[in-house]
Design a protein around this motif. Structure first.
Motif, PDB file in Angstrom:
ATOM      1  N   ASP A  87      -5.821   6.381   2.175  1.00 22.00           N
ATOM      2  CA  ASP A  87      -5.482   5.128   1.516  1.00 22.00           C
ATOM      3  C   ASP A  87      -6.525   4.832   0.468  1.00 22.00           C
ATOM      4  OD1 ASP A  87      -4.320   2.739   0.910  1.00 22.00           O
ATOM      5  OD2 ASP A  87      -5.312   1.654   2.542  1.00 22.00           O
ATOM      6  N   ARG A 103       0.830  -1.209   0.000  1.00 22.46           N
ATOM      7  CA  ARG A 103       0.000   0.000   0.000  1.00 22.46           C
ATOM      8  C   ARG A 103       0.861   1.253   0.000  1.00 22.46           C
ATOM      9  NH1 ARG A 103      -5.033  -1.490   4.102  1.00 22.46           N
ATOM     10  NH2 ARG A 103      -5.816  -3.234   2.858  1.00 22.46           N
ATOM     11  N   ALA A 132      -7.253   1.793  -0.291  1.00 18.31           N
ATOM     12  CA  ALA A 132      -7.611   0.400  -0.040  1.00 18.31           C
ATOM     13  C   ALA A 132      -9.117   0.225  -0.033  1.00 18.31           C
ATOM     14  CB  ALA A 132      -7.036  -0.058   1.298  1.00 18.31           C
TER      15      ALA A 132
END
Length: 383
Positions: free
Chosen positions: A371, A254, A373
């Motif tokens: 992020d 990440r 994600a």
């Protein structure tokens, strides 16, 4: 007995017991490490005029219910975080702190860490001059901590030979899933939707994830369900590899995406795993970055040392989860007190991104480093 040596002994014993079954069900004859740990604990308690554990099961209860800083042993200041346990209360499985102390014992480091397996993988791929195979192997451990036996046997062919000669190593690092993860009524295993490792069934139908970052997010999310007998059974990556390779690898991937997005050139696991990421900025500055999510800042400080100089770098950085620093305000100070080397620098993920932006010349004071994600979870705090 010296408190540090005793703690290493007990932690090693708890890890050894978890490898042969549930530590809470230990029966005679005890494994050698467990008997030594019990003997050492009893002797230490008698010398300090404290009541010792009367049996190994009672020592296991100490590990699961009595915080280490309350044990009748003499330890250096701040060597264990307050209220820390060696075994999880609900599952009787070793905590991350327990593994850290087991790894700290020189005679057990090779057995209870990832080093042995990753060294084999690195050596083979280096001899074959095949970095692609090493990266494919590392990616597999990060993305797939659980496989069915059929997937395990067909995987090398399925990835078009990218694993090179590492295919047979899979049978060492993936082992049949322990019975403690099995839902006996459903005859199935359930994976975590976030980290993809198996979840522990608990009383009342609840599920428990071994990864602190998943527990910190609240409710455990069910992922893929594996029937116990389908496809030849379920294979689980060994716990040390889940702890020291898979979990850091998720964050490193990440962070690599984040750093690439702001203009850095990022190589994951360069030099056959010499360190986690090689981050090259347009001005020529190169950072060697490793993710280090440790419960004990003292043990982490004791291991502080720069990685090998090849591939070359200008600065070495260890990235810590911001959540660790929030939970342990004295983490940095304790780390600094126990370290013996000026390198590496200790940063949070946000601090690393800020540093990279400064080097690249794209500093944005309002940037939140969100992020990308799944689930929209922010990177900081997730790890």
């Amino acid at each position: 007995m010296d408190g540090v040596l005793l703690l290493r002994s007990v932690a090693t014993a708890m890890v050894r017991l978890s490898e042969v079954g549930d530590p809470g069900t230990a029966t005679l004859p005890y494994p050698d490490e467990a008997q030594r740990a019990l003997n050492n604990t009893v002797l230490t308690c008698l010398l300090l005029k404290a009541r010792p554990p009367e049996s190994l099961p009672e020592l296991v209860e100490w590990a699961a219910h009595r915080p280490v800083d309350r044990w009748p042993v003499r330890l250096p200041p701040d060597v264990v975080p307050p209220e820390s346990l060696l075994l999880d209360e609900a599952t009787r499985q070793p905590t991350q702190l327990c593994y850290e102390w087991a790894v700290d014992a020189e005679d057990s480091a090779a057995r209870h860490s990832e080093q042995r397996y990753m060294a084999i993988a690195s050596r083979r791929c280096r001899e074959e001059d095949y970095p692609e195979a090493y990266r494919a192997f590392r990616l597999l451990l990060v993305r797939r901590p659980v496989l069915t036996h059929r997937e395990l046997t067909t995987l090398p062919a399925a990835v078009d030979g990218d694993l090179g000669s590492l295919g047979d190593l899979l049978y060492d690092v993936y082992q049949p899933a322990p019975a403690g993860y099995l839902d006996w009524e459903r005859r199935s295993y359930t994976s975590c939707a976030r980290c993809h490792t198996l979840l522990h069934p608990m009383a009342g139908g609840a599920l428990w994830c071994e990864q602190r970052r998943c527990r910190d997010l609240g409710t455990v999310r069910r992922g893929r369900e594996y029937q116990a007998d389908d496809d030849g059974g379920v294979q689980l990556l060994l716990r040390p590899l889940r702890q020291w390779v898979s979990a850091p690898g998720v964050l490193e991937m990440r962070l690599a995406r984040q750093l690439t997005g702001i203009g850095a050139d990022v190589e994951l696991w360069p030099g056959f795993g010499a360190y986690g990421m090689r981050v090259r900025c347009p001005d020529g500055t190169t950072l060697a970055v490793d993710h280090k999510d440790w419960a004990s800042p003292a043990l982490l400080g004791r291991r502080a040392a720069p990685p090998p100089p090849d591939p070359p770098y200008d600065r070495c950085v260890w990235v810590m989860p911001a959540a660790r620093l929030r939970d342990h305000p004295d983490f940095r100070a304790t780390f600094e007190r126990y370290r013996s080397s000026a390198s590496p620098e200790l940063m949070t993920d946000r601090e690393l991104l800020r540093t990279a932006r400064q080097l690249i010349g794209t500093v944005d004071p309002d940037h939140r480093y969100a992020d990308t994600a799944r689930d929209g979870e922010a990177m900081e705090g997730l790890f």
